[in-house]
Design an enzyme around this catalytic site. Structure first.
Site, PDB file in Angstrom:
ATOM      1  N   SER A  51       0.849  -1.171   0.046  1.00 17.91           N
ATOM      2  CA  SER A  51      -0.216   0.254  -0.016  1.00 17.91           C
ATOM      3  C   SER A  51       0.380   1.180   0.242  1.00 17.91           C
ATOM      4  CB  SER A  51      -0.167   0.238   1.090  1.00 17.91           C
ATOM      5  OG  SER A  51      -0.269  -0.379   2.521  1.00 17.91           O
ATOM      6  N   ASP A 336      -3.325   7.676   8.531  1.00 12.09           N
ATOM      7  CA  ASP A 336      -4.128   6.699   9.778  1.00 12.09           C
ATOM      8  C   ASP A 336      -3.261   5.975  10.609  1.00 12.09           C
ATOM      9  OD1 ASP A 336      -3.304   4.878   8.147  1.00 12.09           O
ATOM     10  OD2 ASP A 336      -4.908   4.844   6.484  1.00 12.09           O
ATOM     11  N   HIS A 339      -0.704   4.091   7.289  1.00 11.83           N
ATOM     12  CA  HIS A 339       0.003   4.879   6.996  1.00 11.83           C
ATOM     13  C   HIS A 339       0.157   6.288   6.716  1.00 11.83           C
ATOM     14  CE1 HIS A 339      -2.505   1.520   4.870  1.00 11.83           C
ATOM     15  NE2 HIS A 339      -2.050   1.200   4.089  1.00 11.83           N
TER      16      HIS A 339
END
Length: 362
Positions: A51, A336, A339
């Site tokens: 990600s 978040d 990340h």
């Protein structure tokens, strides 16, 4: 006209000392990197990982690990969620822009991928993936083995567009970026405990490093000659990990696992020139993020212990969906609970760019 030039020079001399070191370095990096890229025929950026570098490939997969909904993309162009797990762009987007190619690295699985995108570079990355194929299989995302299959497919498509000889040259002169490892440890080792039952943390690090080299050898077979590997960040400093470990400080066990594995990455990269005739570059994401967490003011941040989404302590992915966010994400290290924010990603990208040298590009 001459007076105007003199005034601009004087202004530049007066302003530059007032610029932060990071800003000044960024200015020099872009100019230097673009010249180096041109001098060494750098063609594009090809990306593999999780990600941290997935621009939205997971959007079309049957997985819950997606970021194609608000508030993700809050500060992206037009405030549009794309599948990037951040409020804006990713490090690879900034790297491509600095090289002068494009402001965005698209996902290879993007439905409306244009032919010209193939020339500037694409990302095969898949959120929640890792060096260990089992990590991706647990969450039904693309393992690296599948990402490499798509690389071969990309090469074929590229050959159809510009001819096989030119396609070979584009692949050979591209910069391959690899960024993953976080999910291997957090999801696959410490939460699911699958690998923890088979390996000590040191043994698992060895297993992952061996897997990484296997992937790089396959990239080499397809044509890669330049590879940049981003180290695992300080896992113990992630807000989610702090919450799970019930601590307000960076967890030493998780951080030790990351540091140890990063040392194994560096040792493997040091052998590439002799073993494969490739050049390898390591990006110290661990050191950069840890420095920002420990000294947020130095980087212009005001919050380094929690994320911007929701409570900032445990939400990420689906659990962050449609939640309220902090007013100014640029003041936060984390977007978040896992990340980084776009601004933190920009700092990582700048570090990667400042590390580029002619030896790597030769």
């Amino acid at each position: 006209m001459e007076l105007l030039v003199v005034m601009v020079i004087i202004l530049a001399i007066w302003v530059r000392p007032m610029m932060s070191t990071a800003t000044a370095a960024q200015y020099v990096d872009i100019y230097r990197v673009r010249k180096m890229a041109a001098d060494h025929n750098v063609t594009c950026v090809l990306v593999f990982g999780d990600s941290s570098v997935d621009p939205g490939n997971n959007n079309i997969l049957d997985t819950t690990f997606k970021g194609n909904f608000p508030p993700y993309g809050k500060d992206f162009f037009n405030g549009k969620p794309t599948g990037r797990f951040s409020n804006g762009r990713l490090p690879t987007d900034f790297i491509a822009e600095a090289l002068g190619y494009t402001k965005l690295i698209p996902g290879y699985l993007q439905p409306k991928l244009r032919k010209k995108n193939l020339l500037h570079g694409v990302s095969f990355a898949s959120a929640a993936s890792g060096y260990d194929d089992l990590t991706a299989n647990i969450t039904n995302v693309l393992p690296v083995s599948k990402q490499l299959q798509y690389l071969s497919h990309y090469k074929t498509r590229l050959g159809g567009l510009v001819g096989e000889k030119r396609a070979e040259q584009i692949i050979r002169d591209a910069i391959f970026v690899i960024s993953m490892g976080t999910n291997d440890f957090i999801q696959n080792y410490y939460i699911e405990l699958v690998r923890a039952k088979q390996f000590t943390v040191e043994e698992y690090g060895d297993y992952l490093a061996t897997s990484m080299m296997k992937d790089i050898k396959e990239m080499h077979r397809i044509g890669a000659r330049r590879v940049v590997v981003v180290g695992v960040p300080p896992l113990g400093c992630m807000p989610l990990v702090k919450t799970l470990r019930d601590t307000t400080f960076c967890d030493p066990m998780y951080n030790h696992a990351a540091l140890s594995f990063n040392n194994k990455i560096k040792a493997k990269l040091a052998t590439l020139k002799i073993s494969l005739g490739m050049t390898g570059l390591y990006v110290d994401a661990y050191g950069i993020i840890q420095s920002a967490v420990n000294n947020p003011i130095k980087y212009g941040f005001t919050e380094s212990s929690k994320g911007c989404c929701g409570t900032g302590t445990i939400e990420y992915g689906d659990t962050c969906k449609d939640l309220s966010t902090c007013k100014d994400p640029s003041k936060y290290v984390f977007w978040d609970a896992v990340h980084p924010t776009e601004r933190m990603y920009k700092i990582i990208a700048d570090e990667a760019l400042s590390s580029l040298n002619t030896g790597f590009l030769d």
